[in-house]
Write a protein that holds these residues in place. Structure first.
Motif, mmCIF file in Angstrom:
data_model
loop_
_atom_site.group_PDB
_atom_site.id
_atom_site.type_symbol
_atom_site.label_atom_id
_atom_site.label_comp_id
_atom_site.label_asym_id
_atom_site.label_seq_id
_atom_site.Cartn_x
_atom_site.Cartn_y
_atom_site.Cartn_z
ATOM 1 N N HIS A 151 0.819 -1.202 0.000
ATOM 2 C CA HIS A 151 0.000 0.000 0.000
ATOM 3 C C HIS A 151 0.868 1.273 0.000
ATOM 4 C CE1 HIS A 151 -2.598 -3.272 1.343
ATOM 5 N NE2 HIS A 151 -3.625 -2.536 0.947
ATOM 6 N N ASP A 152 0.553 2.238 0.887
ATOM 7 C CA ASP A 152 1.269 3.513 0.917
ATOM 8 C C ASP A 152 2.758 3.328 1.165
ATOM 9 O OD1 ASP A 152 -1.447 3.524 1.670
ATOM 10 O OD2 ASP A 152 -1.334 5.556 2.440
ATOM 11 N N SER A 194 2.180 8.139 3.824
ATOM 12 C CA SER A 194 1.351 7.915 5.000
ATOM 13 C C SER A 194 2.206 7.917 6.259
ATOM 14 C CB SER A 194 0.629 6.570 4.879
ATOM 15 O OG SER A 194 -0.030 6.237 6.088
ATOM 16 N N THR A 242 0.756 -3.220 -5.757
ATOM 17 C CA THR A 242 0.612 -2.044 -4.892
ATOM 18 C C THR A 242 -0.538 -1.175 -5.349
ATOM 19 O OG1 THR A 242 2.977 -2.033 -4.361
ATOM 20 C CG2 THR A 242 1.775 0.023 -4.037
ATOM 21 N N ASP A 260 -3.919 -2.774 -4.668
ATOM 22 C CA ASP A 260 -4.270 -2.631 -3.245
ATOM 23 C C ASP A 260 -4.753 -1.219 -2.924
ATOM 24 O OD1 ASP A 260 -3.612 -5.249 -2.666
ATOM 25 O OD2 ASP A 260 -1.576 -4.776 -2.008
ATOM 26 N N LEU A 261 -4.078 -0.226 -3.484
ATOM 27 C CA LEU A 261 -4.460 1.159 -3.207
ATOM 28 C C LEU A 261 -5.853 1.466 -3.727
ATOM 29 C CD1 LEU A 261 -1.090 2.969 -4.026
ATOM 30 C CD2 LEU A 261 -2.098 2.631 -1.771
ATOM 31 N N GLU A 263 -8.404 0.076 -1.479
ATOM 32 C CA GLU A 263 -8.504 0.799 -0.210
ATOM 33 C C GLU A 263 -9.153 2.172 -0.375
ATOM 34 O OE1 GLU A 263 -7.483 -0.064 3.055
ATOM 35 O OE2 GLU A 263 -7.446 -2.055 2.159
ATOM 36 N N LEU A 285 -8.042 4.930 -1.715
ATOM 37 C CA LEU A 285 -7.191 6.099 -1.522
ATOM 38 C C LEU A 285 -7.548 7.137 -2.585
ATOM 39 C CD1 LEU A 285 -4.693 7.239 0.045
ATOM 40 C CD2 LEU A 285 -3.273 6.283 -1.767
ATOM 41 N N VAL A 296 -3.162 8.494 -6.329
ATOM 42 C CA VAL A 296 -2.861 7.265 -7.066
ATOM 43 C C VAL A 296 -2.472 7.594 -8.503
ATOM 44 C CG1 VAL A 296 -3.747 5.030 -7.820
ATOM 45 C CG2 VAL A 296 -4.449 5.951 -5.610
#
Length: 217
Positions: free
Chosen positions: A88-89, A102, A148, A151-152, A155, A157, A162
């Motif tokens: 992720h982040d 993050s 990655t 996943d972002l 989530e 975001l 992104v």
């Protein structure tokens, strides 16, 4: 023949060399260092105590990502194998793509991962990752750039962050449009990626169209 202290040192350095100078108390014990010897080497400034049960040789050069390996070793199972995959982040920060950072350390761990106490700085994501979703960067496991971004998006975001990171990753050839096209994505993920790629294309077209060269006489 080398004495026992030299043998212990060689054993521990063989482990620490693969972990950017870091090692656990258990690894030191397996190399031959008793608990009392471990305390001595910390007090003698040979080792730096990073956090409970995790050390680093003081002679190693400064770590570019000092927040990675300690948490990587923190995730070790009973066999001493790290379970963490930075994602992720945090994966964006490892790859140095985009500007979003993050305050949390995002780690993906197996579904059966258990800890009595999870530090507040850690955000755990539970998933079983395949080998083609994991890369090795800075001595630790990290989700691949494509994984990655998947996943972002899952989530939710901010797409602005992104998009910026994805554009950066494409420019640096960390990810290719063909990778996205060939990935096993669900309907919503495809929709989100299409939206991002279209926005990136439109932004670049604006940049290119804004360039005007003077006519030659």
């Amino acid at each position: 023949m080398p004495g026992p202290n030299k043998t212990y040192s060689n054993n521990l350095h063989a482990t620490a060399d693969k972990q950017n100078g870091y090692f656990t108390a258990q690894q030191a014990k397996e190399a031959g260092y008793s608990g009392r010897m471990q305390i001595y080497h910390v007090q003698n400034d040979d080792w730096e105590r990073i956090r409970r049960g995790i050390f680093r040789f003081n002679l190693y050069p400064p770590d570019e990502h000092p927040d990675l390996m300690p948490w990587y070793l923190w995730s070790c199972n009973s066999s001493g194998k790290p379970q963490a995959v930075f994602s992720h982040d945090t994966a964006l920060a490892v790859y140095s793509i985009g500007t979003w950072r993050s305050k949390k350390v995002h780690i993906t761990v197996p579904p059966d991962f258990r800890r009595r106490v999870i530090p507040s700085v850690i955000t755990l994501h539970y998933a079983k990752l395949s080998s083609n979703e994991i890369s090795k960067e800075h001595f630790v496991q990290v989700t691949t750039p494509l994984k990655t971004f998947i996943d972002l998006l899952d989530e939710n975001l901010s797409l602005d962050f992104v998009q910026e990171a994805l554009s950066d990753a494409i420019d640096r050839q960390l990810i290719h449009v063909q990778d996205i096209q060939q990935a096993d994505l669900n309907k919503e993920q495809k929709k989100q990626f299409n939206k991002l790629l279209k926005q990136i294309y439109n932004e670049r077209k604006k940049i290119y169209q804004s360039i005007r060269f003077p006519k030659r006489s």
